[in-house]
Design an enzyme around this catalytic site. Structure first.
Site, PDB file in Angstrom:
ATOM      1  N   HIS A  35      -1.807 -35.131 -24.125  1.00  0.00           N
ATOM      2  CA  HIS A  35      -1.490 -35.883 -22.910  1.00  0.00           C
ATOM      3  C   HIS A  35      -2.676 -36.729 -22.470  1.00  0.00           C
ATOM      4  CE1 HIS A  35      -0.056 -35.778 -18.438  1.00  0.00           C
ATOM      5  NE2 HIS A  35       0.259 -36.905 -19.027  1.00  0.00           N
ATOM      6  N   HIS A  88      -3.244 -23.561 -28.456  1.00  0.00           N
ATOM      7  CA  HIS A  88      -2.118 -24.443 -28.765  1.00  0.00           C
ATOM      8  C   HIS A  88      -1.671 -25.190 -27.514  1.00  0.00           C
ATOM      9  CE1 HIS A  88       1.725 -25.670 -30.665  1.00  0.00           C
ATOM     10  NE2 HIS A  88       2.228 -25.459 -29.458  1.00  0.00           N
ATOM     11  N   GLU A  89      -1.535 -24.476 -26.403  1.00  0.00           N
ATOM     12  CA  GLU A  89      -1.119 -25.125 -25.160  1.00  0.00           C
ATOM     13  C   GLU A  89      -2.197 -26.092 -24.673  1.00  0.00           C
ATOM     14  OE1 GLU A  89       1.844 -25.010 -24.279  1.00  0.00           O
ATOM     15  OE2 GLU A  89       2.390 -23.394 -25.642  1.00  0.00           O
ATOM     16  N   HIS A 136      -1.742 -29.360 -26.253  1.00  0.00           N
ATOM     17  CA  HIS A 136      -0.788 -30.260 -25.587  1.00  0.00           C
ATOM     18  C   HIS A 136      -1.471 -31.038 -24.464  1.00  0.00           C
ATOM     19  CE1 HIS A 136       2.696 -29.128 -27.809  1.00  0.00           C
ATOM     20  NE2 HIS A 136       2.721 -27.880 -27.375  1.00  0.00           N
TER      21      HIS A 136
END
Length: 232
Positions: free
Chosen positions: A109, A101-102, A105
């Site tokens: 980006h 999940h991270e 991110h």
């Protein structure tokens, strides 16, 4: 003054409070449950995060260990993906889901996902708005300065906007996580639904936070007289 002693508008927050309590219980219990089930790949959360970044040709983001419990986050300014010990060092289904999940991110980006960029831009504004909102509202009500109280409400609306933008960002990161875990072969078809449950439980906390912010804004608008009410 009703605001200082008894405020009937507090009841507006009750649904959000109940949802937040349930969401917190759900994410903790779900993470604990699937933290006990190791993934067949045997890879740790840190290893999976690095592999997903490499799969997406992202080589300028570090994956680091950070202290705390479920303090996992991506820092876009320093390009660092930080994972808590129970994710960084674990090969459980829960750990892989959070790490992916991270990493989602980071991918947002890297490829300019618009809601992610908007959220990053409004972080400072939302932080300032949250800090100023209640002092301005309080002073406005105490000294009978209705306009000042309403400025406080407008300041708080920046925090609400942040929460609203956060929802699609978090759901999209979870979708990217599941896709990356499946395509990369880090989870089997049987393991994927379990990891999806972990991410769904985590997403519920953002829903609760958004509902809390929206209902709080409505409450503050009522208190400050946005709808024509004048405090006695």
């Amino acid at each position: 003054m009703p605001f200082l002693w008894y405020d009937p508008t507090m009841i507006l927050l009750l649904p959000a409070i109940l949802l937040a309590m349930y969401a917190q219980f759900k994410v903790q219990s779900t993470f604990a449950r699937y933290s006990r089930i190791p993934a067949r790949s045997g890879l740790t959360g840190a290893e999976v995060a690095r592999e997903i970044l490499r799969d997406n040709r992202i080589y300028d983001v570090r994956v680091e260990l950070t202290p705390g419990i479920l303090t996992d986050h991506y820092d876009p300014h320093n390009k660092v993906l930080r994972l808590s010990p129970q994710v960084y060092n674990s090969s459980s289904l829960a750990a892989l889901g959070v790490a992916a999940h991270e990493a989602g991110h980071v991918i947002q980006h890297q490829y300019g996902y618009v809601p992610f960029n908007i959220r990053t831009l409004i972080v400072p504004v939302a932080a300032i708005g949250s800090q100023l909102a209640f002092p301005l509202l309080f002073l406005g009500l105490v000294f009978g300065l209705r306009e000042l109280a309403q400025i406080g409400v407008i300041a708080f609306s920046a925090a609400v906007l942040f929460q609203l933008v956060t929802l699609p960002v978090e759901y999209n990161a979870s979708s990217r996580a599941i896709e990356a875990l499946e395509v990369g072969g880090y989870l089997t078809r049987e393991e994927t639904p379990h990891t999806r449950k972990v991410l769904s439980a985590a997403a519920l906390t953002y829903v609760a936070a958004t509902l809390t912010a929206v209902l709080q804004l409505l409450r503050l608008m009522l208190i400050s007289g946005f709808f024509g009410r004048r405090d006695e």
